[in-house]
Motif scaffolding. Structure first.
Motif, PDB file in Angstrom:
ATOM      1  N   VAL A  28       0.842  -1.210   0.000  1.00 54.98           N
ATOM      2  CA  VAL A  28       0.000   0.000   0.000  1.00 54.98           C
ATOM      3  C   VAL A  28       0.878   1.261   0.000  1.00 54.98           C
ATOM      4  N   GLU A  29       1.909   1.259   0.848  1.00 56.93           N
ATOM      5  CA  GLU A  29       2.794   2.433   0.939  1.00 56.93           C
ATOM      6  C   GLU A  29       3.472   2.707  -0.404  1.00 56.93           C
ATOM      7  N   LYS A  30       3.924   1.634  -1.051  1.00 56.50           N
ATOM      8  CA  LYS A  30       4.625   1.791  -2.333  1.00 56.50           C
ATOM      9  C   LYS A  30       3.661   2.263  -3.427  1.00 56.50           C
ATOM     10  N   GLN A  31       2.460   1.663  -3.448  1.00 58.57           N
ATOM     11  CA  GLN A  31       1.475   2.000  -4.480  1.00 58.57           C
ATOM     12  C   GLN A  31       1.070   3.470  -4.424  1.00 58.57           C
ATOM     13  N   TYR A  32       0.857   3.988  -3.206  1.00 58.01           N
ATOM     14  CA  TYR A  32       0.300   5.338  -3.066  1.00 58.01           C
ATOM     15  C   TYR A  32       1.316   6.376  -2.560  1.00 58.01           C
ATOM     16  N   SER A  33       2.576   5.970  -2.397  1.00 51.40           N
ATOM     17  CA  SER A  33       3.612   6.880  -1.869  1.00 51.40           C
ATOM     18  C   SER A  33       3.155   7.537  -0.555  1.00 51.40           C
ATOM     19  N   VAL A  34       2.734   6.705   0.384  1.00 56.80           N
ATOM     20  CA  VAL A  34       2.297   7.202   1.695  1.00 56.80           C
ATOM     21  C   VAL A  34       3.082   6.456   2.778  1.00 56.80           C
ATOM     22  N   SER A  35       2.936   6.922   3.998  1.00 58.88           N
ATOM     23  CA  SER A  35       3.515   6.201   5.136  1.00 58.88           C
ATOM     24  C   SER A  35       2.348   5.764   6.023  1.00 58.88           C
ATOM     25  N   VAL A  36       2.383   4.509   6.494  1.00 61.18           N
ATOM     26  CA  VAL A  36       1.304   3.987   7.354  1.00 61.18           C
ATOM     27  C   VAL A  36       1.930   3.514   8.663  1.00 61.18           C
ATOM     28  N   GLY A  41      -4.026   1.131  18.621  1.00 55.35           N
ATOM     29  CA  GLY A  41      -5.293   0.714  18.010  1.00 55.35           C
ATOM     30  C   GLY A  41      -5.719   1.530  16.806  1.00 55.35           C
ATOM     31  N   SER A  42      -4.824   2.395  16.294  1.00 49.03           N
ATOM     32  CA  SER A  42      -5.180   3.223  15.129  1.00 49.03           C
ATOM     33  C   SER A  42      -4.079   3.205  14.070  1.00 49.03           C
ATOM     34  N   LEU A  43      -4.503   3.395  12.824  1.00 54.70           N
ATOM     35  CA  LEU A  43      -3.553   3.542  11.717  1.00 54.70           C
ATOM     36  C   LEU A  43      -3.458   5.019  11.371  1.00 54.70           C
ATOM     37  N   LYS A  44      -2.220   5.504  11.206  1.00 56.78           N
ATOM     38  CA  LYS A  44      -2.049   6.889  10.769  1.00 56.78           C
ATOM     39  C   LYS A  44      -1.432   6.861   9.375  1.00 56.78           C
ATOM     40  N   ILE A  45      -2.156   7.454   8.405  1.00 59.65           N
ATOM     41  CA  ILE A  45      -1.668   7.483   7.017  1.00 59.65           C
ATOM     42  C   ILE A  45      -1.220   8.905   6.708  1.00 59.65           C
ATOM     43  N   SER A  46       0.020   9.038   6.187  1.00 55.08           N
ATOM     44  CA  SER A  46       0.551  10.377   5.858  1.00 55.08           C
ATOM     45  C   SER A  46       1.014  10.405   4.415  1.00 55.08           C
ATOM     46  N   GLY A  47       0.759  11.539   3.749  1.00 56.22           N
ATOM     47  CA  GLY A  47       1.180  11.705   2.357  1.00 56.22           C
ATOM     48  C   GLY A  47       0.406  12.837   1.726  1.00 56.22           C
ATOM     49  N   SER A  48       0.391  12.887   0.384  1.00 52.13           N
ATOM     50  CA  SER A  48      -0.394  13.936  -0.286  1.00 52.13           C
ATOM     51  C   SER A  48      -1.876  13.634  -0.098  1.00 52.13           C
ATOM     52  N   GLU A  49      -2.701  14.664  -0.192  1.00 50.08           N
ATOM     53  CA  GLU A  49      -4.136  14.523   0.114  1.00 50.08           C
ATOM     54  C   GLU A  49      -4.797  13.418  -0.721  1.00 50.08           C
ATOM     55  N   GLU A  50      -4.553  13.463  -2.024  1.00 46.80           N
ATOM     56  CA  GLU A  50      -5.188  12.477  -2.915  1.00 46.80           C
ATOM     57  C   GLU A  50      -4.715  11.061  -2.590  1.00 46.80           C
ATOM     58  N   ASN A  51      -3.401  10.911  -2.408  1.00 43.53           N
ATOM     59  CA  ASN A  51      -2.842   9.585  -2.130  1.00 43.53           C
ATOM     60  C   ASN A  51      -3.311   9.022  -0.797  1.00 43.53           C
ATOM     61  N   VAL A  52      -3.412   9.894   0.198  1.00 44.42           N
ATOM     62  CA  VAL A  52      -3.897   9.453   1.521  1.00 44.42           C
ATOM     63  C   VAL A  52      -5.339   8.969   1.397  1.00 44.42           C
ATOM     64  N   TYR A  54      -6.836   7.672  -1.305  1.00 44.22           N
ATOM     65  CA  TYR A  54      -6.832   6.362  -1.967  1.00 44.22           C
ATOM     66  C   TYR A  54      -6.342   5.264  -1.014  1.00 44.22           C
ATOM     67  N   ALA A  55      -5.238   5.545  -0.306  1.00 43.46           N
ATOM     68  CA  ALA A  55      -4.658   4.543   0.600  1.00 43.46           C
ATOM     69  C   ALA A  55      -5.648   4.180   1.706  1.00 43.46           C
ATOM     70  N   ALA A  56      -6.358   5.204   2.227  1.00 45.43           N
ATOM     71  CA  ALA A  56      -7.329   4.959   3.309  1.00 45.43           C
ATOM     72  C   ALA A  56      -8.451   4.050   2.818  1.00 45.43           C
ATOM     73  N   ARG A  57      -8.919   4.302   1.596  1.00 41.72           N
ATOM     74  CA  ARG A  57     -10.000   3.462   1.045  1.00 41.72           C
ATOM     75  C   ARG A  57      -9.523   2.029   0.827  1.00 41.72           C
ATOM     76  N   ALA A  58      -8.282   1.889   0.338  1.00 41.12           N
ATOM     77  CA  ALA A  58      -7.726   0.540   0.135  1.00 41.12           C
ATOM     78  C   ALA A  58      -7.586  -0.172   1.476  1.00 41.12           C
ATOM     79  N   LEU A  59      -7.088   0.536   2.482  1.00 44.04           N
ATOM     80  CA  LEU A  59      -6.904  -0.071   3.810  1.00 44.04           C
ATOM     81  C   LEU A  59      -8.250  -0.445   4.439  1.00 44.04           C
ATOM     82  N   GLU A  60      -9.260   0.383   4.218  1.00 41.71           N
ATOM     83  CA  GLU A  60     -10.591   0.056   4.752  1.00 41.71           C
ATOM     84  C   GLU A  60     -11.123  -1.225   4.106  1.00 41.71           C
ATOM     85  N   GLY A  61     -10.865  -1.375   2.800  1.00 39.86           N
ATOM     86  CA  GLY A  61     -11.250  -2.613   2.115  1.00 39.86           C
ATOM     87  C   GLY A  61     -10.512  -3.812   2.677  1.00 39.86           C
ATOM     88  N   MET A  62      -9.205  -3.642   2.935  1.00 42.65           N
ATOM     89  CA  MET A  62      -8.402  -4.732   3.497  1.00 42.65           C
ATOM     90  C   MET A  62      -8.862  -5.083   4.915  1.00 42.65           C
TER      91      MET A  62
END
Length: 325
Positions: A28-36, A41-52, A54-62
Motif C-alpha cells: 500500500v505504501e509503495k502504491q500510493y507513496s504514503v507512510s502507514v 489501536g489506530s492507523l495513521k496514514i501520511s502523504g499527499s491529500e489524494e494519495n492518503v 486512496y490509501a485509506a480506502r484501500a486499507l478500509e477494504g483490506m
C-alpha cells in the motif's frame, strides 16, 4: 502533507493487516507513496491529500476482508486497490459476501476472488448452460470444476464429465507415444489437476472407476445424451462450429454445461473459425444460457500474468488498427 487516522475495532486485526514483516502495508505504501504507522489501536496514514484518500480506502477494504476472515495476499490486496481506482469500493463488500464453493484436500476454501469470478459462479448456479470466456488465469476451469464437485457431493448430479478438443499447437496426436488414453492425457492434465485438488487422488480414482467421473476428448461425446451430469468443455475456442453444436446438443435432463475458453488463443488449423465465437453470437439471447466475459482484472495468478495479458491485448489492438487503417 495530509494525515488520516483509521481506528481498528480489534487489535488482532493489525497483525493480520500488516502481514509478515509488514509486507501487506508495504504494498500500500509503495502504491500510493504514503507512510502507514500503527499505534494504540489506530492507523495513521501520511502523504499527499489524494494519495492518503486512496490509501485509506484501500486499507478500509483490506480491514473489511480481515474482519470477515479473509487471508490477505498480494493478489487480493492489488485487486482491492484496482477496485478503489475504479471507485468501486462496494465491490470489496460484495466479494467478502461470497460463499465458499468447496474445500480442497489441503483445507483451502475455493471461492470467487474477483467480481468477474463472483458473477461467473452466480451464473453457473442459476443457468443450465454457461459460457465463461476470457484470458488464462481467470479461474474459468477451476471454478467450474469446484461447482461440479459441489453439485456431485450434494447429489444434484451423478456424473462429472470433463472434456477438451484434442487440438494442439503444432503437434499431432499420432506422433505422441502410447495408446489413445495416454495420447490424450496431456491435453486433459489441467482438468485432472483441478479434480485432484478438490477430491484427492484416491477418491478421484474410485469415482473414475465407478464411472462417476469421466475425463475424455471431445470426440468421445458424439452420439450420447448426457443426463444427470455436470459437463465441462474446456479450451472451447479450439472447437469447430460443428463440434460445438454437437457438444451442446448432448445436453440431457437434469444436467448443466459449462463451456470455457479464451478467444484470443485459437489453435485451429487452416484458419477455421472458432465454435466458441460462433456460439457466443448464436446463443446470446437464449433463456437459461449465460455468457460471462472475464478481463485481465480477473486474472488471479502472479501479477505479471495480468501485465502480460494486457501487453498482448495492446499489441493485438495495434495490429488490428494498422490492418484496418
Amino acid at each position: 502533507m495530509t494525515e488520516k487516522i483509521i481506528h481498528l475495532t480489534r487489535p488482532e486485526e493489525a497483525s493480520l493487516l500488516f502481514g509478515n514483516y509488514d509486507e501487506n502495508i508495504k504494498i500500500v505504501e509503495k502504491q500510493y507513496s504514503v507512510s502507514v504507522v500503527y499505534r494504540d489501536g489506530s492507523l495513521k496514514i501520511s502523504g499527499s491529500e489524494e494519495n492518503v484518500s486512496y490509501a485509506a480506502r484501500a486499507l478500509e477494504g483490506m480491514i473489511l476482508m480481515v474482519s470477515r476472515g479473509e487471508a490477505l495476499t498480494e493478489q487480493n490486496i492489488r485487486y482491492v486497490m484496482s477496485l478503489v481506482a475504479e471507485d468501486n469500493d462496494e465491490g470489496v463488500s460484495q466479494l467478502t459476501d461470497s460463499e465458499c464453493i468447496c474445500i480442497t484436500t489441503k483445507g483451502r476454501p475455493v471461492k470467487p476472488k474477483t467480481i468477474g469470478q463472483k458473477k461467473y459462479v452466480e451464473a453457473i448456479e442459476k443457468n443450465t448452460i454457461v459460457l465463461g470466456v476470457g484470458p488464462a488465469g481467470t479461474g474459468k476451469t477451476y471454478l467450474a470444476v469446484a461447482e461440479a464437485v459441489k453439485a456431485f457431493r450434494q447429489k444434484q448430479i451423478t456424473r462429472i464429465i470433463l472434456t477438451r478438443p484434442a487440438v494442439e499447437a503444432g503437434e499431432k496426436l499420432g506422433f505422441l507415444p502410447g495408446d489413445l488414453q495416454q495420447k490424450v492425457d496431456p491435453y486433459l492434465r489441467p482438468l485432472y489437476d483441478a479434480l485432484f485438488d478438490m477430491l484427492g487422488g484416491e477418491n478421484f480414482q474410485k469415482y473414475q472407476e465407478r464411472g462417476n467421473i469421466e475425463v475424455a476428448p471431445l470426440a468421445y461425446m458424439r452420439g450420447r445424451t448426457l443426463d444427470d451430469s455436470f459437463i465441462i468443455l474446456d479450451e472451447a475456442q479450439n472447437t469447430t462450429k460443428e463440434q460445438m453444436k454437437m457438444f451442446l446438443t448432448r445436453l440431457g435432463f437434469n444436467s448443466k454445461m459449462i463451456v470455457t475458453g479464451d478467444i484470443t488463443q485459437v489453435d485451429l488449423p487452416g484458419g477455421q473459425s472458432s465454435g466458441l465465437l460462433d456460439a457466443m453470437r448464436v446463443l446470446k439471447n437464449l433463456e437459461d444460457i449465460s455468457i460471462v466475459k472475464f478481463t485481465e482484472k480477473d486474472v488471479v495468478r502472479h501479477k505479471l500474468v495480468q501485465s502480460i495479458v494486457k501487453a498482448y491485448e495492446k499489441a493485438d489492438d495495434l495490429r488490428r488498427r494498422k490492418h484496418h487503417g
